[in-house]
Design an enzyme around this catalytic site. Structure first.
Site, PDB file in Angstrom:
ATOM      1  N   GLU A  94       0.882  -1.251   0.045  1.00  0.00           N
ATOM      2  CA  GLU A  94       0.038  -0.008   0.131  1.00  0.00           C
ATOM      3  C   GLU A  94       0.945   1.137   0.069  1.00  0.00           C
ATOM      4  O   GLU A  94       0.403   2.058  -0.566  1.00  0.00           O
ATOM      5  CB  GLU A  94      -0.975  -0.133   1.229  1.00  0.00           C
ATOM      6  N   HIS A 126       8.029 -27.015  -1.917  1.00  0.00           N
ATOM      7  CA  HIS A 126       7.408 -27.917  -2.698  1.00  0.00           C
ATOM      8  C   HIS A 126       5.988 -27.645  -3.429  1.00  0.00           C
ATOM      9  O   HIS A 126       5.227 -28.039  -3.909  1.00  0.00           O
ATOM     10  CB  HIS A 126       6.575 -28.990  -1.658  1.00  0.00           C
ATOM     11  N   LYS A 149     -14.307   0.331  -3.863  1.00  0.00           N
ATOM     12  CA  LYS A 149     -15.369   0.680  -3.058  1.00  0.00           C
ATOM     13  C   LYS A 149     -16.579   1.439  -3.981  1.00  0.00           C
ATOM     14  O   LYS A 149     -17.684   1.221  -3.649  1.00  0.00           O
ATOM     15  CB  LYS A 149     -14.836   1.710  -2.157  1.00  0.00           C
TER      16      LYS A 149
END
Ligand code: PA5
Length: 450
Positions: free
Chosen positions: A290, A311, A425
């Site tokens: 951010e 793995h 948003k």
């Protein structure tokens, strides 16, 4: 003297020291911008000296609330998202191994800390609500803006559940609010209902807030010594003040990643060989992602947990596109010892390891992995933390905050805002027809006009 050490000597052929030192003037400038509070985002620098100006009254209030929570509840539900939950979660996972085995709490009086409001999955919320019905629980709801949708929904559901279980009066003693001093729907609700409230300072952004009540209430409630965390952070403030990168490991780390970014390494993989680091890595990803990911720039922060991920992701790191550099986190000392037993028969061919400490074997896996990845063209730096305890975790949190701020300024971005978070948003509110927000039609028209 014990300290956090950043060592990239094994990758020295990929990071010429003279190139790194050429970055010193940029680091000096970033240091000046930060400490003289002249850079972008300078109204969000409250975290910088926060450990040295703790309000003792508030610190005691945090401890008192933690004691109340412990006394009255077996479960604390922490409701928050992003910077409002990741710091606490990181510290808890690092210092409470018993979290990995929830039924194995050390003491009967230890509470279990559960997180909600960090996503909106209905199965999760439903299952949590059912599970809480026969538990004694408290809630710590955390939101700086006080309006974030995910925690607001979770809080409304859990508050309703709590009120139907304990009634309004008793719920008032079980709900603890951490939010802005003045504004936001959560602040209004807390005042109306009379919930005990804690303040997130105006000048501390979410992802830099772990050492405020945001992180410290859940951490203290879980029985971790927050004074030790604070002492570690205070020491880091002193140790990491020199602008000279040869004397400041946080700045060396910032310079090292800036140099690799300039060389086209656009992905940093934070790796550890201890699963307790998993949420520290999540917190770090939020902090750097951010802070730096804007204006078309930024190192993409990723993480892996070895040896598990050797793995799976190990193949890519070893052999995939060469845009990666790796930073390995490790504690110098382990808190427990466990040895490979001698069965007297060597039926599984493992006798070459009999009576060997598993920590030593894990360390060899680390060394072998570092060598292999460097051979594969991946620069690897190792960040060693002396001990796995509250003091060094406090130090580490501040270490990363400081290096992130410097690294962001060197990259030429404002490390303290997050304008991109708003885009989803706007669409979500339009789709949900939230009053007072643009409709989807208006959003689309605005896009077409562009
Ligand atoms: O770092 C940040 O500012 C964000 O990640 C916020 O912490 C996150 O969006 C949650 O915001 P709030 O605390 O306002 O609910």
């Amino acid at each position: 003297m014990k300290t956090i050490n950043f060592d990239f000597s094994k990758s020295a052929h990929m990071i010429p020291l003279h190139s790194l030192h050429q970055l010193q003037p940029h680091i000096d400038l970033a240091h000046k911008m930060l400490h003289e509070k002249k850079g972008p985002g300078n109204d969000f620098l409250g975290w910088l000296d926060l450990p040295n100006r703790i309000n003792q009254e508030e610190w005691s209030q945090i401890k008192k609330a933690a004691e109340t929570i412990k006394k009255q509840s077996e479960v604390l539900v922490v409701v928050g998202i992003g910077g409002s939950y990741l710091g606490a979660r990181a510290v808890l996972d690092l210092l409470q191994l018993n979290r990995l085995f929830p039924d194995n709490r050390k003491e009967k009086e230890d509470i279990q800390v559960i997180f909600a409001g960090h996503q909106m999955d209905s199965d999760y919320l439903y299952t949590l609500s059912e599970w809480l019905k026969d538990k004694d629980f408290s809630i710590n709801v955390i939101s700086k803006s006080g309006t974030t949708t995910e925690p607001a929904i979770a809080f409304r559901i859990l508050r309703k559940l709590m009120e139907s279980k304990y009634g309004q009066e008793e719920s008032r003693n079980r709900i603890f609010v951490t939010t802005d001093a003045q504004k936001g729907a959560l602040k209004k609700l807390a005042d109306e209902k009379g919930y005990e409230s804690f303040v997130i300072p105006d000048d501390v952004g979410g992802r830099y807030s772990v050492l405020t009540p945001v992180g410290m209430i859940p951490v203290a409630a879980s029985g971790i010594d927050i004074d030790e965390i604070l002492k570690g952070a205070q020491k880091a403030v002193v140790d990491l003040q020199d602008s000279d990168m040869t004397k400041n490991a946080a700045y060396q780390y910032a310079a090292y990643r800036s140099l690799l970014y300039q060389q086209g390494k656009e992905v940093e993989v934070l790796a550890s060989f201890d699963p307790a680091f998993q949420y520290l890595c999540e917190w770090w990803k939020q902090l750097f992602g951010e802070s730096e990911g804007k204006d078309g720039r930024g190192i993409f922060p990723a993480s892996v947990q070895y040896t598990t991920d050797l793995h799976s992701m190990g193949q890519y790191v070893q052999d995939g596109r060469r845009m990666i550099f790796e930073t390995v986190l490790k504690f110098e000392e382990c808190n427990s010892e466990i040895y490979v037993p001698d069965t007297g028969e060597n039926e599984d061919g493992l006798d070459y390891l009999k009576n060997k400490d598993v920590a030593m074997i894990n360390q060899k896996a680390l060394e072998g992995t570092v060598m292999a990845h460097i051979d594969g063209g991946v620069p690897v730096g190792i960040l060693s933390i002396p001990e796995k305890n509250a003091y060094w975790v406090g130090y580490l949190l501040y270490f990363f905050q400081k290096s992130c701020a410097i690294s962001g300024y060197v990259m030429g971005v404002n490390p303290f805002d997050q304008p991109g978070v708003e885009a989803y948003k706007r669409n979500m509110f339009a789709l949900l027809e939230k009053p007072g927000t643009a409709s989807m039609q208006q959003e689309l028209e605005a896009k077409w006009k562009k």
